[in-house]
Design a protein around this motif. Structure first.
Motif, mmCIF file in Angstrom:
data_model
loop_
_atom_site.group_PDB
_atom_site.id
_atom_site.type_symbol
_atom_site.label_atom_id
_atom_site.label_comp_id
_atom_site.label_asym_id
_atom_site.label_seq_id
_atom_site.Cartn_x
_atom_site.Cartn_y
_atom_site.Cartn_z
ATOM 1 N N ALA A 268 -8.579 -2.372 11.249
ATOM 2 C CA ALA A 268 -7.857 -1.976 10.031
ATOM 3 C C ALA A 268 -6.355 -1.925 10.287
ATOM 4 N N ALA A 269 -5.964 -1.314 11.404
ATOM 5 C CA ALA A 269 -4.542 -1.162 11.711
ATOM 6 C C ALA A 269 -3.883 -2.514 11.935
ATOM 7 N N THR B 76 3.089 -5.820 -8.705
ATOM 8 C CA THR B 76 1.982 -5.306 -7.905
ATOM 9 C C THR B 76 2.168 -5.661 -6.433
ATOM 10 N N THR B 77 2.623 -6.893 -6.160
ATOM 11 C CA THR B 77 2.821 -7.295 -4.767
ATOM 12 C C THR B 77 3.899 -6.436 -4.109
ATOM 13 N N ALA B 78 4.987 -6.186 -4.840
ATOM 14 C CA ALA B 78 6.051 -5.345 -4.288
ATOM 15 C C ALA B 78 5.522 -3.952 -3.984
ATOM 16 N N LEU B 79 4.696 -3.411 -4.908
ATOM 17 C CA LEU B 79 4.149 -2.071 -4.668
ATOM 18 C C LEU B 79 3.183 -2.067 -3.491
ATOM 19 N N LEU B 80 2.397 -3.166 -3.358
ATOM 20 C CA LEU B 80 1.503 -3.301 -2.211
ATOM 21 C C LEU B 80 2.276 -3.168 -0.913
ATOM 22 N N PHE B 81 3.429 -3.822 -0.884
ATOM 23 C CA PHE B 81 4.293 -3.775 0.298
ATOM 24 C C PHE B 81 4.587 -2.321 0.671
ATOM 25 N N PHE B 82 4.947 -1.526 -0.334
ATOM 26 C CA PHE B 82 5.293 -0.131 -0.052
ATOM 27 C C PHE B 82 4.060 0.711 0.252
ATOM 28 N N ILE B 83 2.945 0.408 -0.425
ATOM 29 C CA ILE B 83 1.718 1.162 -0.162
ATOM 30 C C ILE B 83 1.311 1.003 1.304
ATOM 31 N N TYR B 84 1.361 -0.246 1.794
ATOM 32 C CA TYR B 84 0.915 -0.461 3.172
ATOM 33 C C TYR B 84 1.987 -0.092 4.196
ATOM 34 N N LEU B 85 3.252 -0.100 3.801
ATOM 35 C CA LEU B 85 4.282 0.483 4.671
ATOM 36 C C LEU B 85 3.969 1.960 4.881
ATOM 37 N N GLY B 86 3.593 2.638 3.784
ATOM 38 C CA GLY B 86 3.211 4.043 3.877
ATOM 39 C C GLY B 86 2.006 4.222 4.786
ATOM 40 N N TYR B 87 1.033 3.306 4.648
ATOM 41 C CA TYR B 87 -0.167 3.348 5.487
ATOM 42 C C TYR B 87 0.222 3.255 6.960
ATOM 43 N N LEU B 88 1.112 2.314 7.288
ATOM 44 C CA LEU B 88 1.531 2.154 8.687
ATOM 45 C C LEU B 88 2.342 3.367 9.149
ATOM 46 N N ALA B 89 3.173 3.906 8.252
ATOM 47 C CA ALA B 89 3.952 5.100 8.598
ATOM 48 C C ALA B 89 3.021 6.270 8.898
#
Lengths: 222, 49, 239
Positions: free
Chosen positions: C76-77, C114-127
């Motif tokens: 997943a990571a 949606t793609t731009a938000l995905l970018f931030f959602i998964y940045l948050g996930y990695l953070a």
């Protein structure tokens, strides 16, 4: 203790702790109001422009500054409190629901507190305003649930005050669109039913995820 | 805006080149950073054992 | 050490990418947009790779919650990190494409937003992953967040779609067969790239986990280990 009794007690506990510091009432709400005063000074104080932009700016302030309601001190349980809640055998889903209700009520309070500021400064056309009694709670519930899930995931992390908003803000877009478009619909006298359906479905999806995440999350806060 | 049709973009190949360089440059950069991190992890493991 | 098999995959990926790029450059130009349209052959596959990567992340998260096997968490990571890189690349290439065609870098089109938000959602996930130190906790929390975010993504997309449809409709012209084959080739090539990157990233994740364990073990018997410090758990303020 029945499930709903547990939910009620958890929510009551959270609100009681909050009432001691009154962080939302005395700090976050004035802060949001100050933001609503600053914005016109930046974008211009033209009355028709403000009347048109007001509702949108109001929702942006509610969503972004609402993060402070979610991050408030009283939403954080210390280890002894968490241990106690667990020893009492409280259902994790009840803890989630109770914490959500408390946060949602505080977000709703925040929304209502900013309302007069919006009306006084921006003079927005609201159309059939009684619909606000439906829209405001739906947005507050969505934010409360998103906030409770994200807070659960970021418990006792040093950077949680920065991390939690990053996790919440991208996911709160449907709430922002539903809220702003519903107000726009009221202003123009259009049907706002699709936007209410959107808000309700976001809330339902979040409720399901929150209840499902509650049990594994409880293991996470040991 | 999406329906705006552009029959001919005069410097189309510049845009194409820029896009390809960004994508493949990005991939190359990512591969490079992975290699560096892999090497560092291996070295640290060697030092510990 | 790199085995022959891993080399084969890399050579194959480079070969397919080469063929794909060659074909993207030589295939007939699009009737409407001309040569700029060639950007599509890397833009769309990048976006495809990103979505594939996020799909694998959710799969890994669910599998971890069910089995509690560390391998799924590493999957997943690793996949999320590749996904974030390619979301960023797809957005960048898309903006370069949009500039000549739409006359602006950005439009408020549902897929873009949606793609731009995905970018931030998964940045948050990695953070989130970076912020949690304990491996077990990290796996659990990120799995939960990954799944909750994934459930929300269709709603995000639909909400923007709904919002746009009131303002304007986006028209999509169909594309010719040779162009479609080129696009398909690009998608296949990028899938190979994903496989290669994922392999490497998984190897890195495995090494880092081993390193973490070794460090923990070696920190067990330091001088003064017999002296236990007073437990701070009861005094510490959990913020």
């Amino acid at each position: 203790m029945s499930f709903w009794r547990q939910v009620f007690e958890i929510a009551r506990k959270d609100l009681l702790v909050e009432s001691r510091t009154a962080e939302v009432a005395l700090m976050t709400a004035p802060f949001g109001a100050a933001a609503l005063i600053l914005i016109p000074l930046a974008i211009g104080t033209d009355a028709p422009l403000l009347s048109q932009l007001g509702p949108g700016l109001y929702w942006v302030v509610v969503l972004l500054f609402g993060m402070l309601v979610i991050l408030r001190k009283s939403a954080v349980d210390g280890q002894p409190q968490r241990d106690l809640v667990r020893l009492l055998g409280i259902d994790p889903a009840a803890t989630f629901a109770g914490a959500t209700i408390a946060t949602s009520l505080l977000v709703l309070f925040f929304e209502i507190a900013l309302g007069p500021v919006l009306i006084a400064l921006y003079n927005p056309e609201l159309g059939s305003w009684p619909w606000l009694f439906v829209i405001l709670p739906l947005v507050a519930a969505g934010m409360g649930m998103l906030g409770t899930i994200a807070s659960g995931v970021t418990t006792s992390i040093g950077t949680r005050t920065s991390l939690t908003p990053l996790l919440i803000v991208p996911l709160s877009l449907p709430l922002l669109l539903g809220a702003t478009q519903a107000l726009e619909g009221l202003r123009l006298g259009r049907s706002i039913v699709p936007w209410l359906i959107l808000l309700v479905s976001v809330d339902l999806a979040l409720a399901v995820s929150g209840v499902l995440a509650a049990r594994p999350l409880e293991e996470a806060v040991t | 805006m999406i329906d705006l049709l552009v029959a001919q973009v005069s410097n189309a190949w510049w845009y194409v080149a820029a896009a390809y360089i960004i994508i493949f440059g990005g991939v190359a950069f990512f591969v490079g950073s992975l290699s560096v991190r892999l090497r560092r992890a291996r070295r640290e493991l060697d030092q510990l054992s | 050490m790199t085995t022959l098999r891993s080399r084969w995959l890399e050579i194959l990926a480079i070969g397919v990418i080469g063929v794909s790029v060659l074909r993207s450059m030589t295939v007939e130009a699009d009737v409407v947009q001309g040569d700029v349209q060639r950007i599509m052959y890397v833009h769309v596959p990048s976006a495809w790779l990103a979505f594939l990567a996020f799909g694998v992340t959710v799969f890994g998260s669910v599998a971890w919650l069910r089995t509690r096997d560390r391998r799924w968490d590493r999957l997943a990571a690793s996949s999320a990190e590749i996904g974030v890189v390619f979301t960023g690349l797809a957005i960048a290439a898309g903006m370069i494409w949009a500039r000549p065609v739409w006359g602006q870098f950005w439009t408020w089109e549902p897929r873009l937003v949606t793609t731009a938000l995905l970018f931030f959602i998964y940045l948050g996930y990695l953070a989130l992953r970076r912020a949690v130190i304990d491996p077990e906790q990290r796996a659990r929390r990120s799995a939960i967040m990954g799944i909750v975010a994934f459930i929300q993504i269709p709603i995000v997309y639909e909400s923007v779609n709904w919002w746009r449809s009131l303002h304007q409709t986006s028209s999509r012209s169909s594309i010719d067969t040779p162009l479609r084959i080129t696009l398909l080739l690009g998608v296949v090539a990028f899938t190979f790239v994903y496989a290669v990157l994922l392999r490497r990233r998984l190897e890195l994740a495995r090494l880092e986990e081993e390193l973490e364990t070794r460090r923990f073990e070696s920190s067990q018997d330091v001088a003064g280990a017999a002296i236990t410090p007073p437990s701070l758990a009861s005094v510490e303020q959990h913020d």
